[in-house]
Design a protein around this motif. Structure first.
Motif, PDB file in Angstrom:
ATOM      1  N   PHE A 174     -15.167 -19.525 -11.316  1.00 33.36           N
ATOM      2  CA  PHE A 174     -14.826 -18.184 -11.777  1.00 33.36           C
ATOM      3  C   PHE A 174     -15.060 -17.214 -10.628  1.00 33.36           C
ATOM      4  CE2 PHE A 174     -16.285 -20.140 -15.877  1.00 33.36           C
ATOM      5  CZ  PHE A 174     -15.012 -20.269 -16.399  1.00 33.36           C
ATOM      6  N   LEU A 175     -14.012 -16.515 -10.258  1.00 36.42           N
ATOM      7  CA  LEU A 175     -14.065 -15.601  -9.128  1.00 36.42           C
ATOM      8  C   LEU A 175     -13.596 -14.224  -9.573  1.00 36.42           C
ATOM      9  CD1 LEU A 175     -12.306 -18.014  -6.628  1.00 36.42           C
ATOM     10  CD2 LEU A 175     -14.750 -17.680  -6.883  1.00 36.42           C
ATOM     11  N   GLY A 176     -13.858 -13.223  -8.748  1.00 32.54           N
ATOM     12  CA  GLY A 176     -13.362 -11.884  -9.043  1.00 32.54           C
ATOM     13  C   GLY A 176     -11.865 -11.832  -8.787  1.00 32.54           C
ATOM     14  N   ARG A 177     -11.162 -10.979  -9.516  1.00 34.29           N
ATOM     15  CA  ARG A 177      -9.718 -10.918  -9.366  1.00 34.29           C
ATOM     16  C   ARG A 177      -9.254  -9.472  -9.332  1.00 34.29           C
ATOM     17  NH1 ARG A 177      -4.880 -12.069 -13.443  1.00 34.29           N
ATOM     18  NH2 ARG A 177      -3.267 -12.462 -11.921  1.00 34.29           N
ATOM     19  N   GLU A 178      -8.391  -9.200  -8.378  1.00 29.94           N
ATOM     20  CA  GLU A 178      -7.727  -7.904  -8.328  1.00 29.94           C
ATOM     21  C   GLU A 178      -6.565  -7.935  -9.306  1.00 29.94           C
ATOM     22  OE1 GLU A 178      -8.632  -5.267  -6.494  1.00 29.94           O
ATOM     23  OE2 GLU A 178     -10.356  -6.396  -5.794  1.00 29.94           O
ATOM     24  N   PRO A 179      -6.212  -6.797  -9.880  1.00 29.83           N
ATOM     25  CA  PRO A 179      -5.050  -6.804 -10.769  1.00 29.83           C
ATOM     26  C   PRO A 179      -3.769  -7.083  -9.989  1.00 29.83           C
ATOM     27  CG  PRO A 179      -5.940  -4.583 -10.532  1.00 29.83           C
ATOM     28  CD  PRO A 179      -6.852  -5.498  -9.812  1.00 29.83           C
ATOM     29  N   SER A 180      -2.840  -7.762 -10.629  1.00 26.73           N
ATOM     30  CA  SER A 180      -1.562  -8.049  -9.979  1.00 26.73           C
ATOM     31  C   SER A 180      -0.728  -6.771  -9.927  1.00 26.73           C
ATOM     32  CB  SER A 180      -0.818  -9.141 -10.739  1.00 26.73           C
ATOM     33  OG  SER A 180      -0.449  -8.660 -12.018  1.00 26.73           O
ATOM     34  N   ARG A 181       0.399  -6.833  -9.237  1.00 28.22           N
ATOM     35  CA  ARG A 181       1.260  -5.651  -9.133  1.00 28.22           C
ATOM     36  C   ARG A 181       1.769  -5.219 -10.504  1.00 28.22           C
ATOM     37  NH1 ARG A 181       4.803  -6.985  -3.735  1.00 28.22           N
ATOM     38  NH2 ARG A 181       3.011  -7.217  -2.378  1.00 28.22           N
ATOM     39  N   SER A 182       2.137  -6.191 -11.316  1.00 26.89           N
ATOM     40  CA  SER A 182       2.652  -5.820 -12.642  1.00 26.89           C
ATOM     41  C   SER A 182       1.554  -5.209 -13.508  1.00 26.89           C
ATOM     42  CB  SER A 182       3.282  -7.026 -13.341  1.00 26.89           C
ATOM     43  OG  SER A 182       2.333  -8.047 -13.513  1.00 26.89           O
ATOM     44  N   GLU A 183       0.331  -5.744 -13.405  1.00 26.28           N
ATOM     45  CA  GLU A 183      -0.778  -5.145 -14.158  1.00 26.28           C
ATOM     46  C   GLU A 183      -1.067  -3.733 -13.659  1.00 26.28           C
ATOM     47  OE1 GLU A 183      -3.348  -9.143 -15.228  1.00 26.28           O
ATOM     48  OE2 GLU A 183      -3.594  -8.207 -13.274  1.00 26.28           O
ATOM     49  N   SER A 184      -1.030  -3.525 -12.340  1.00 25.22           N
ATOM     50  CA  SER A 184      -1.254  -2.186 -11.785  1.00 25.22           C
ATOM     51  C   SER A 184      -0.169  -1.230 -12.243  1.00 25.22           C
ATOM     52  CB  SER A 184      -1.280  -2.247 -10.252  1.00 25.22           C
ATOM     53  OG  SER A 184      -2.371  -2.992  -9.813  1.00 25.22           O
ATOM     54  N   LYS A 185       1.069  -1.717 -12.246  1.00 22.69           N
ATOM     55  CA  LYS A 185       2.190  -0.879 -12.685  1.00 22.69           C
ATOM     56  C   LYS A 185       1.998  -0.452 -14.138  1.00 22.69           C
ATOM     57  CE  LYS A 185       7.197  -0.971 -13.135  1.00 22.69           C
ATOM     58  NZ  LYS A 185       8.408  -1.761 -12.962  1.00 22.69           N
ATOM     59  N   GLN A 186       1.580  -1.383 -14.996  1.00 21.59           N
ATOM     60  CA  GLN A 186       1.368  -1.042 -16.403  1.00 21.59           C
ATOM     61  C   GLN A 186       0.220  -0.044 -16.569  1.00 21.59           C
ATOM     62  OE1 GLN A 186       0.845  -4.727 -18.500  1.00 21.59           O
ATOM     63  NE2 GLN A 186       3.044  -5.170 -18.561  1.00 21.59           N
ATOM     64  N   GLN A 187      -0.846  -0.211 -15.789  1.00 21.98           N
ATOM     65  CA  GLN A 187      -1.977   0.710 -15.895  1.00 21.98           C
ATOM     66  C   GLN A 187      -1.606   2.110 -15.407  1.00 21.98           C
ATOM     67  OE1 GLN A 187      -5.163  -1.216 -13.778  1.00 21.98           O
ATOM     68  NE2 GLN A 187      -5.395  -2.819 -15.330  1.00 21.98           N
ATOM     69  N   VAL A 188      -0.845   2.178 -14.297  1.00 22.07           N
ATOM     70  CA  VAL A 188      -0.413   3.478 -13.785  1.00 22.07           C
ATOM     71  C   VAL A 188       0.543   4.137 -14.767  1.00 22.07           C
ATOM     72  CG1 VAL A 188       0.904   4.610 -11.943  1.00 22.07           C
ATOM     73  CG2 VAL A 188      -0.826   2.913 -11.372  1.00 22.07           C
ATOM     74  N   CYS A 189       1.442   3.346 -15.347  1.00 22.87           N
ATOM     75  CA  CYS A 189       2.383   3.875 -16.340  1.00 22.87           C
ATOM     76  C   CYS A 189       1.618   4.431 -17.550  1.00 22.87           C
ATOM     77  CB  CYS A 189       3.363   2.787 -16.758  1.00 22.87           C
ATOM     78  SG  CYS A 189       4.673   3.373 -17.845  1.00 22.87           S
ATOM     79  N   ALA A 190       0.613   3.719 -17.998  1.00 22.60           N
ATOM     80  CA  ALA A 190      -0.191   4.198 -19.127  1.00 22.60           C
ATOM     81  C   ALA A 190      -0.908   5.497 -18.762  1.00 22.60           C
ATOM     82  CB  ALA A 190      -1.193   3.133 -19.540  1.00 22.60           C
ATOM     83  N   ALA A 191      -1.386   5.597 -17.516  1.00 21.28           N
ATOM     84  CA  ALA A 191      -2.053   6.827 -17.081  1.00 21.28           C
ATOM     85  C   ALA A 191      -1.071   7.984 -17.008  1.00 21.28           C
ATOM     86  CB  ALA A 191      -2.709   6.608 -15.729  1.00 21.28           C
ATOM     87  N   ILE A 192       0.158   7.723 -16.547  1.00 21.51           N
ATOM     88  CA  ILE A 192       1.172   8.776 -16.486  1.00 21.51           C
ATOM     89  C   ILE A 192       1.522   9.254 -17.887  1.00 21.51           C
ATOM     90  CG2 ILE A 192       3.612   9.183 -15.937  1.00 21.51           C
ATOM     91  CD1 ILE A 192       3.195   7.467 -13.432  1.00 21.51           C
ATOM     92  N   LYS A 193       1.663   8.315 -18.813  1.00 23.33           N
ATOM     93  CA  LYS A 193       1.979   8.695 -20.195  1.00 23.33           C
ATOM     94  C   LYS A 193       0.833   9.469 -20.839  1.00 23.33           C
ATOM     95  CE  LYS A 193       5.404   5.203 -21.278  1.00 23.33           C
ATOM     96  NZ  LYS A 193       5.745   4.031 -22.094  1.00 23.33           N
ATOM     97  N   SER A 194      -0.389   9.172 -20.467  1.00 26.58           N
ATOM     98  CA  SER A 194      -1.526   9.880 -21.037  1.00 26.58           C
ATOM     99  C   SER A 194      -1.582  11.325 -20.546  1.00 26.58           C
ATOM    100  CB  SER A 194      -2.835   9.168 -20.719  1.00 26.58           C
ATOM    101  OG  SER A 194      -3.154   9.318 -19.346  1.00 26.58           O
ATOM    102  N   LEU A 195      -0.919  11.614 -19.405  1.00 29.58           N
ATOM    103  CA  LEU A 195      -0.859  12.986 -18.903  1.00 29.58           C
ATOM    104  C   LEU A 195       0.219  13.810 -19.586  1.00 29.58           C
ATOM    105  CD1 LEU A 195      -1.256  12.291 -15.080  1.00 29.58           C
ATOM    106  CD2 LEU A 195      -2.969  13.227 -16.633  1.00 29.58           C
TER     107      LEU A 195
END
Length: 178
Positions: free
Chosen positions: A141-162
């Motif tokens: 079990f290692l640490g993992r950075e979010p993938s591009r698609s996960e980052s895109k979804q998180q940024v999209c959710a943040a934009i919608k929250s604004l």
């Protein structure tokens, strides 16, 4: 010296030798099999670790997180099988790899992300030490950075929250390194 015809000890040393020799050889076989189990465990763990690394760094750059995770799992199984070929250690194949997926849509929150494999081997060589299996588990079990698609979804959710309604265009998050 008086010889007693009822008390002859001529075979006692042979019997004692056979008993101690059998016990000594039995211990050698038990410890030899234990050493082989440890060696097999190190080999399986190394292959699991390398497979987990490939699982965690495979980024399919897909909008579908499930498809990206499937690609990562397939890549990890290929890496596992390349470092631990099928048949090298009995009962261990790349198809037995299980994952703790970071995907929040298919699983609950996972504190640990990576791969693990469970397998069983005999404890000892049949005639000494029993014939029962010992269950082994190798985890990576290692640490993992979010993938591009996960980052895109998180940024999209943040934009919608604004309060902005559209985020279906290419979304990037810029970091100036500061």
């Amino acid at each position: 010296m008086v010889k007693n015809k009822f008390c002859q000890n001529s075979g006692q040393s042979t019997i004692e030798f056979l008993m101690t020799f059998t016990a000594a050889v039995g211990f050698i076989f038990v410890f030899l099999k234990m050493a082989l189990n440890y060696t097999d465990g190190y080999m399986v763990h190394h292959a699991t670790f390398l497979a987990a690394r490939s699982y965690l760094v495979t980024d399919a750059d897909r909008d579908d997180i499930d498809e990206g995770d499937r690609l990562a799992k397939t890549t990890a199984e290929r890496v596992f099988n390349s470092y631990l070929p099928d048949g090298l250690i009995k009962g261990v194949t790349g198809g037995d790899l299980k994952e703790n997926s970071p995907n929040p849509t298919t699983t609950k929150f996972r504190a640990f992300v990576g791969l693990y494999i469970e397998y069983a081997q005999r404890f000892s060589i049949g005639f000494v030490g029993g014939k029962s299996n010992v269950n082994f588990r190798s985890e990576a079990f290692l640490g993992r950075e979010p993938s591009r698609s996960e980052s895109k979804q998180q940024v999209c959710a943040a934009i919608k929250s604004l309060g902005l309604s559209r985020c279906d265009v290419h979304v990037t998050l810029e970091d100036n390194g500061g």
